[in-house]
Design a protein around this motif. Structure first.
Motif, PDB file in Angstrom:
ATOM      1  N   VAL A 293     -86.258  25.588 -11.591  1.00 44.10           N
ATOM      2  CA  VAL A 293     -85.966  26.179 -12.786  1.00 44.10           C
ATOM      3  C   VAL A 293     -85.457  25.084 -13.813  1.00 44.10           C
ATOM      4  N   HIS A 297     -86.747  23.865 -17.632  1.00 42.62           N
ATOM      5  CA  HIS A 297     -86.192  23.739 -18.914  1.00 42.62           C
ATOM      6  C   HIS A 297     -86.004  22.509 -19.213  1.00 42.62           C
ATOM      7  N   LEU A 306     -92.195  31.733 -15.406  1.00 40.43           N
ATOM      8  CA  LEU A 306     -91.098  33.000 -15.397  1.00 40.43           C
ATOM      9  C   LEU A 306     -91.768  34.070 -14.663  1.00 40.43           C
ATOM     10  N   LEU A 309     -92.579  31.466 -10.621  1.00 35.79           N
ATOM     11  CA  LEU A 309     -91.555  30.921  -9.798  1.00 35.79           C
ATOM     12  C   LEU A 309     -90.768  32.099  -9.139  1.00 35.79           C
ATOM     13  N   TRP A 322     -84.892  36.681 -14.047  1.00 37.21           N
ATOM     14  CA  TRP A 322     -85.291  36.241 -15.395  1.00 37.21           C
ATOM     15  C   TRP A 322     -83.691  35.789 -15.864  1.00 37.21           C
ATOM     16  N   PHE A 325     -82.849  32.228 -15.091  1.00 38.95           N
ATOM     17  CA  PHE A 325     -83.658  31.501 -15.891  1.00 38.95           C
ATOM     18  C   PHE A 325     -82.819  31.155 -17.176  1.00 38.95           C
TER      19      PHE A 325
END
Length: 608
Positions: A293, A297, A306, A309, A322, A325
């Motif tokens: 993750v 980013h 999203l 993963l 989520w 994330f």
């Protein structure tokens, strides 16, 4: 450097909520390990079928049962440029296996569709479902119980996630993911996008558009923009499933072949027949998932992850959400500018220092878990390198430089392109959605405008051509979720919305469909869940409703009186046009079984 407190807190949260499911998963793969070679359990007739087509030397080795047998699961086809190089891999792998005292067999093939070919076509409605078909196909390939380890040959959008989900069902087997590398740089992506936009306005001919596309996608290898395919390669390296430095070496080069040979040698050493046994299911743990993750980013990777993963983590008994994330995005900086988040392509990124530089920067800043299992046998510190070809033709690894070779493409943590990862999760009375803002202009991250409602992306183009969208507008394209029609990517919208924004209008997209890693400068709230077909709030929107998308506050709201909003009946539409032709009728069971976007949009049910 101590671990960043947000990274630590998110990891602990995932570990705690996943504890029971993860323990069940690890118990299953521990019980599946067994003793000796896998094929030792087979009856004589079973085993004879398993080696009947082999040459004499391999047949003898398989018959005696002392050598490791490596299963090859391949996504080769020669229509996908990224997968065409895999045509020659099996023979190279078999030869390298023999030299390592092992054998190798192609265990099976998995489908590999090209989103670039199917964009805007009916076939795109099978794209997301193909991930789970690939997982199922991987399971079939490994079901013969012949193999002591596996090599997974795949690159593109749904292929790597599908391979990993399938591989995790056989998580007792060691496994390495083997890429093919990106094609050489062609027409710059920015120039290609400009031709696409001129074509959308009727200012370029089809011949001019095709010339631009063919000059961009021009050779064997992965497309060079930073979409889902190249995000996959980053993830496999950050999660320790590639050999260090393997992701972005061009195909057809001696170094590429040397990396493939090394993968064979390495996976042969990881089997339960030796002292270095390391099953794939142990590598993919909570720390590895968090590292993935963070890599997403930091490099501005694909929003498709999203979904992917989350689904990959669930296959290992890990409950990734989520909000994880979102929390991590606020803690990590954006270090790379690769198209569509910049002008460079992945070859420029690799030349500037690539993943080795990124990993070194993050480790030194306490932004990655270093203490993880990897297929290389050491922690992530071993990945702060660049691969080079040694004088003897083997892979050598040199430490990455302390500075970027091109700060227009790659920057250190001390001087990032932006302080956060540029991805937000949105909440509000329209549900939950995600937005990638790393390439959205700063004055466009908050949009408030009247909605125009559509049930198909082709309707948007029709309205644009008729001049009906030449104003501030939030384009809402609904009934595009996984239950409705398989959640296709909606890239036909990109040039149209880009033209409107370039004309000075304040424009945004809201959809329960996807836009993937090629989404760019227009703010897009995607993956809206609950989706319209299930009566989600997006189905309550009407033309003219004021919609506010605020990527700073993390909100997505219909500015409608609460009483009126609650009283509205969700709109419906005839979805039958999506359910027949181009094989779509075969996927009715998938549409009926698929989960929600925030749970990975998969068919395999809840976390183990």
């Amino acid at each position: 450097m101590p671990l960043n407190p947000t990274v630590d807190a998110v990891t602990r949260r995932i570990v705690e909520r996943s504890r029971a499911a993860r323990e069940r998963y690890l118990d299953r793969i521990a019980r599946a390990r067994g003793d000796g070679t896998r094929r030792a359990r087979l009856a004589c007739g079973n085993l004879a079928h398993g080696f009947a087509a082999c040459g004499p030397a391999d047949k003898a080795a398989l018959r005696e049962g002392r050598a490791a047998d490596i299963g090859i699961v391949t996504a080769y086809n020669d229509m996908l440029s990224a997968h065409q190089p895999f045509e020659t891999y099996p023979e190279l792998i078999r030869r390298a296996a023999r030299e390592a005292g092992a054998t190798a067999q192609v265990a099976g093939g998995v489908p590999a569709m090209c989103d670039g070919v199917t964009q805007g076509r009916a076939g795109m409605e099978l794209s997301l479902f193909s991930r789970d078909v690939i997982a199922l196909s991987t399971g079939v390939a490994l079901s013969h119980d012949m193999f002591d380890a596996a090599l997974y040959l795949g690159v593109c959008d749904k292929i790597v996630p599908g391979l990993l989900i399938g591989a995790l069902a056989f998580g007792h087997l060691p496994g390495i993911f083997v890429p093919a590398g990106p094609m050489p740089s062609g027409l710059p992506n920015k120039q290609k996008a400009e031709v696409r936009q001129r074509y959308a306005e009727g200012k370029a001919t089809r011949a001019e558009l095709l010339d631009a596309e063919a000059a961009s996608y021009h050779a064997p290898g992965t497309c060079t923009f930073y979409g889902t395919a190249n995000s996959n390669q980053m993830l496999m390296e950050l999660m320790g499933l590639h050999l260090p430095g393997a992701s972005f070496v061009n195909p057809g080069t001696p170094l590429r072949d040397a990396l493939t040979v090394e993968a064979v040698q390495r996976v042969a050493r990881l089997t339960a027949l030796g002292d270095d046994y390391l099953p794939l299911g142990r590598i993919v743990d909570e720390k590895a998932v968090v590292n993935g993750v963070i890599g997403l980013h930091v490099t501005g990777g694909s929003t498709n992850h999203l979904l992917h993963l989350v689904a990959m983590a669930r296959a290992a008994g890990i409950d990734l959400r989520w909000d994880d994330f979102d929390a991590l995005a606020s803690a990590v900086p954006l270090l790379a500018r690769v198209y569509p988040n910049g002008a460079a392509d992945v070859n420029h990124f690799h030349a500037a220092g690539g993943l080795g530089f990124v990993i070194a920067q993050l480790l030194d800043a306490g932004l990655l878990h270093a203490d993880v299992h990897t297929v290389f046998g050491a922690g992530l510190d071993a990945y702060r390198i660049e691969p080079v070809l040694g004088a003897d033709g083997s892979v050598e690894r040199v430490p990455v430089t302390a500075t970027s070779r091109d700060t227009h493409v790659l920057r250190p943590v001390a001087d990032p392109f932006r302080a956060d990862g540029g991805l937000r999760v949105l909440h509000g009375n329209l549900g939950q959605a995600v937005i990638k803002v790393s390439s959205v202009p700063g004055d466009r991250v908050v949009i408030e405008a009247p909605a125009r409602i559509f049930a198909d992306q082709d309707e948007v183009k029709g309205a644009f051509d008729a001049g009906e969208l030449d104003r501030d507008v939030v384009v809402v394209v609904r009934f595009q979720g996984p239950q409705a029609n398989g959640m296709p990517e909606l890239h036909k919208l990109t040039p149209t919305l880009g033209v409107l924004q370039d004309r000075g209008h304040r424009v945004a997209l809201v959809t329960d469909g996807r836009m993937s890693g090629a989404s760019g400068k227009v703010p897009a709230a995607i993956h809206v869940t609950p989706e319209a077909v299930g009566g989600g709030a997006i189905a309550r929107l009407r033309d003219g409703d004021i919609v506010r998308l605020d990527a700073i506050a993390g909100t997505l709201e219909a500015l409608v009186d609460a009483g009126e909003w609650a009283a509205r009946e969700p709109a419906t539409t005839d979805l039958s046009r999506y359910h027949h032709g181009t094989g779509r009728e075969l996927f009715a069971a998938f549409r009926a079984a698929v989960g929600t976007a925030d749970e990975g949009a998969g068919i395999f049910g809840p976390v183990n």
